[in-house]
Design a protein around this motif. Structure first.
Motif, short mmCIF file in Angstrom:
data_model
loop_
_atom_site.label_atom_id
_atom_site.label_comp_id
_atom_site.label_asym_id
_atom_site.label_seq_id
_atom_site.Cartn_x
_atom_site.Cartn_y
_atom_site.Cartn_z
N ILE A 63 0.90 -0.97 0.17
CA ILE A 63 0.02 0.19 -0.08
C ILE A 63 0.98 1.29 0.06
N GLY A 64 1.01 1.86 -1.16
CA GLY A 64 2.00 2.95 -1.51
C GLY A 64 3.30 2.11 -1.59
N ASP A 65 4.24 2.59 -0.61
CA ASP A 65 5.67 2.05 -0.84
C ASP A 65 5.94 0.98 0.17
N ARG A 66 4.87 0.71 0.92
CA ARG A 66 5.12 -0.22 2.10
C ARG A 66 4.58 -1.46 1.98
N VAL A 67 5.24 -2.39 2.19
CA VAL A 67 4.76 -3.86 2.17
C VAL A 67 4.22 -4.13 3.44
N VAL A 68 2.94 -4.66 3.26
CA VAL A 68 1.97 -4.59 4.10
C VAL A 68 1.82 -6.21 4.72
N ASN A 69 2.40 -7.10 4.22
CA ASN A 69 2.30 -8.46 4.44
C ASN A 69 1.97 -8.81 5.79
N ARG A 70 2.84 -8.34 6.90
CA ARG A 70 2.83 -8.63 8.14
C ARG A 70 2.45 -7.34 9.14
N VAL A 71 1.69 -6.48 8.23
CA VAL A 71 1.27 -5.23 9.23
C VAL A 71 -0.05 -5.66 9.54
N PRO A 72 -0.43 -5.21 10.78
CA PRO A 72 -1.71 -5.84 11.33
C PRO A 72 -2.94 -4.88 10.42
N SER A 73 -3.81 -5.31 10.20
CA SER A 73 -5.09 -4.80 9.68
C SER A 73 -5.35 -3.28 10.04
N LYS A 74 -5.24 -3.04 11.52
CA LYS A 74 -5.77 -1.81 11.89
C LYS A 74 -4.56 -0.77 11.52
N ASP A 75 -3.60 -1.24 11.29
CA ASP A 75 -2.25 -0.50 11.00
C ASP A 75 -2.04 -0.20 9.52
N ARG A 76 -3.19 -0.62 8.66
CA ARG A 76 -2.76 -0.52 7.13
C ARG A 76 -3.39 0.64 6.65
N ASP A 77 -4.19 1.49 7.32
CA ASP A 77 -4.67 2.71 6.81
C ASP A 77 -5.60 2.68 5.74
N ILE A 78 -6.51 1.55 5.90
CA ILE A 78 -7.51 1.20 4.70
C ILE A 78 -8.79 1.27 5.31
N ALA A 79 -9.93 1.18 4.65
CA ALA A 79 -11.36 1.34 5.11
C ALA A 79 -11.90 0.32 4.25
N MET A 80 -12.88 -0.52 4.84
CA MET A 80 -13.69 -1.61 4.16
C MET A 80 -15.08 -1.37 4.12
N VAL A 81 -15.92 -1.51 2.92
CA VAL A 81 -17.28 -1.56 3.04
C VAL A 81 -17.94 -2.88 2.65
N PHE A 82 -18.48 -3.54 3.22
CA PHE A 82 -18.91 -4.88 3.25
C PHE A 82 -20.18 -4.91 2.46
N GLN A 83 -20.39 -6.24 2.10
CA GLN A 83 -21.98 -6.49 1.62
C GLN A 83 -22.98 -6.30 2.70
N SER A 84 -22.65 -6.83 3.95
CA SER A 84 -23.72 -6.38 4.85
C SER A 84 -23.23 -5.21 5.50
N TYR A 85 -24.26 -4.38 6.01
CA TYR A 85 -23.92 -2.97 6.49
C TYR A 85 -23.06 -2.83 7.63
N ALA A 86 -23.25 -3.81 8.59
CA ALA A 86 -22.45 -3.99 9.85
C ALA A 86 -22.37 -2.84 10.45
N LEU A 87 -23.69 -2.07 10.75
CA LEU A 87 -24.18 -0.85 11.41
C LEU A 87 -24.44 -1.54 12.76
N TYR A 88 -24.14 -0.42 13.85
CA TYR A 88 -24.43 -0.66 15.16
C TYR A 88 -25.86 -0.14 15.08
N PRO A 89 -26.82 -1.34 15.43
CA PRO A 89 -28.15 -0.97 15.60
C PRO A 89 -28.57 0.15 16.72
N HIS A 90 -27.87 0.14 17.88
CA HIS A 90 -28.36 1.00 18.99
C HIS A 90 -27.73 2.38 18.89
#
Length: 411
Positions: A63-90
């Motif tokens: 991602i950019g110039d950084r190899v992310v093979n072993r970078v935790p998901s939370k540290d990759r600076d990406i955002a996902m949008v899934f098939q399910s909305y996965a919203l917090y109902p409350h």
């Protein structure tokens, strides 16, 4: 923002299953790249490897110039949008969008500014105090996108985000997503099974099959110059008509014989595909898109040597056009590619009943609305030979230049 690069990336599970095989693909900064292919082709697995939700067995993801093979998901600076909305109902719409920013302990004023700006972009200002249950499906999907946008990530990853919406709303939402992505300029990797969605949204489209990248190119290039039979048959709706043909030279022209019928290809076709000269006297697989067929009654100026005759079995009136199904006495092309394409649309049984050396082929033509053809009657059909596609029956590769080219694959 940053580009995303696959460099020889594979995913091999413990039982030896190879879900993704040596993908190399360079997604440019700000590009909207769509991964498309049949179910099980590896497109979602490839996306999940970028997200850090699947381990990478071989190769590198950058991602950019950084190899992310072993970078935790939370540290990759990406955002996902899934098939399910996965919203917090409350939580309210505001709190759903703000959730990630609060986890990162952003200042309250900054959270408020970014949430309101995101709501403005997505047309959600009047819904910020509502709970998800009070929203429509399209509004919920906007909220899910809002959670991604508000984080201002380097890349968006979207996994079939529109598959839960009805057809009309899908058309509206894909236009909105394309517009938002273009305005934000954020690199986006978008997975879908719907090739119409892929063609209308992507700057480039990467077609996958059995874990392998077949071709990555702008939508029009995929349509006009598919690298192989699988890509040609997968791209386009209705799908390309695929039939066996034999080529032969005659008085400086090239003729294609389909069963008992012949059509002249003309010099324009030979000039565009000079490698066809190497197939004199040989069989090829001929691809004809429905939009390149027309009722002779609506195209009476078409040369007599560029027509086919068939028996109409079904007509589907769509208002602006008529889909006409007709049979010609030419053998269908039956290869692994064709079988897989048929399996993808649930028509494998019909293919299994056919042999590659005899029988009839059912074709679909996209005729003008004024056509007079009727079910149960014979029809004469003009063929736009300039738009025909030819594939080698042994390799499945498209026949274009003197040496078959795989231009676009993995680029």
């Amino acid at each position: 923002m940053a580009g995303v690069t696959f460099d020889g990336v594979s995913k091999i599970y413990a039982d030896g299953t190879k879900a993704v095989s040596e993908i190399s693909l360079d997604i440019r900064d700000g590009e909207f790249m769509v991964l498309v292919g049949p179910s099980g082709c590896g497109k979602t697995t490839a996306l999940r490897m970028v997200a850090g939700l699947e381990d990478i067995s071989e190769g590198e993801v950058k991602i950019g110039d950084r190899v992310v093979n072993r970078v935790p998901s939370k540290d990759r600076d990406i955002a996902m949008v899934f098939q399910s909305y996965a919203l917090y109902p409350h939580l309210t719409v505001y709190d759903n969008i703000a959730f990630g920013l609060r986890l990162r302990k952003e200042p309250k004023d900054e959270i408020d500014r970014r949430v309101n700006e995101t709501a403005r972009i997505l047309g959600l200002e009047q819904y910020l105090k509502r709970k998800p249950r009070a929203l429509s499906g399209g509004q919920r999907q906007r909220v899910a996108m809002g959670r991604a946008i508000v984080r201002q990530p380097q890349a968006f990853l979207m996994d079939e985000p529109l598959s839960n919406l009805d057809a009309k709303l899908r058309v509206q939402m894909r236009a909105e997503i394309s517009q938002i992505q273009s305005n934000l300029g954020v690199t986006t990797v978008y997975v879908t099974h719907d090739q119409v969605e892929a063609m209308t949204m992507g700057d480039r489209v990467a077609v996958m099959r059995k874990g392998e990248l077949q071709q990555a190119a702008p939508p029009q290039e995929l349509y006009d110059r598919p690298v192989n039979l699988f890509v040609g048959g997968f791209i386009g709706s209705p799908a390309m008509n695929i039939v066996e043909a034999t080529l032969e030279r005659s008085n400086g022209d090239m003729l294609a014989t389909l069963g008992s019928q012949r059509i002249s290809l003309g010099q324009e076709t030979l000039s565009a595909r000079p490698a066809l000269k190497q197939y004199d006297g040989r069989k090829v697989i001929l691809g004809i898109r429905p939009e390149d067929l027309e009722d002779v009654g609506l195209d009476s100026d078409a040369p007599a040597d560029r027509r086919l005759k068939g028996d109409v079995t079904l007509t589907e009136a769509l208002g602006s056009e008529v889909m006409v199904h007709f049979t010609v006495d030419a053998p269908p092309a039956v290869t692994d590619d064709v079988r897989e394409l048929a399996r993808d649309v649930g028509d494998e049984r019909a293919i299994e009943e056919l042999s590659g050396g005899e029988g009839e082929t059912t074709m679909v033509g996209r005729f003008g609305a004024r056509t007079k053809v009727r079910e149960g009657e014979a029809a004469e059909v003009t063929v736009d030979t300039r738009a025909l596609h030819f594939f080698d029956p042994d390799t499945g590769l498209g026949i274009y230049d003197e040496v078959n080219s795989t231009k676009g694959a993995g680029s």
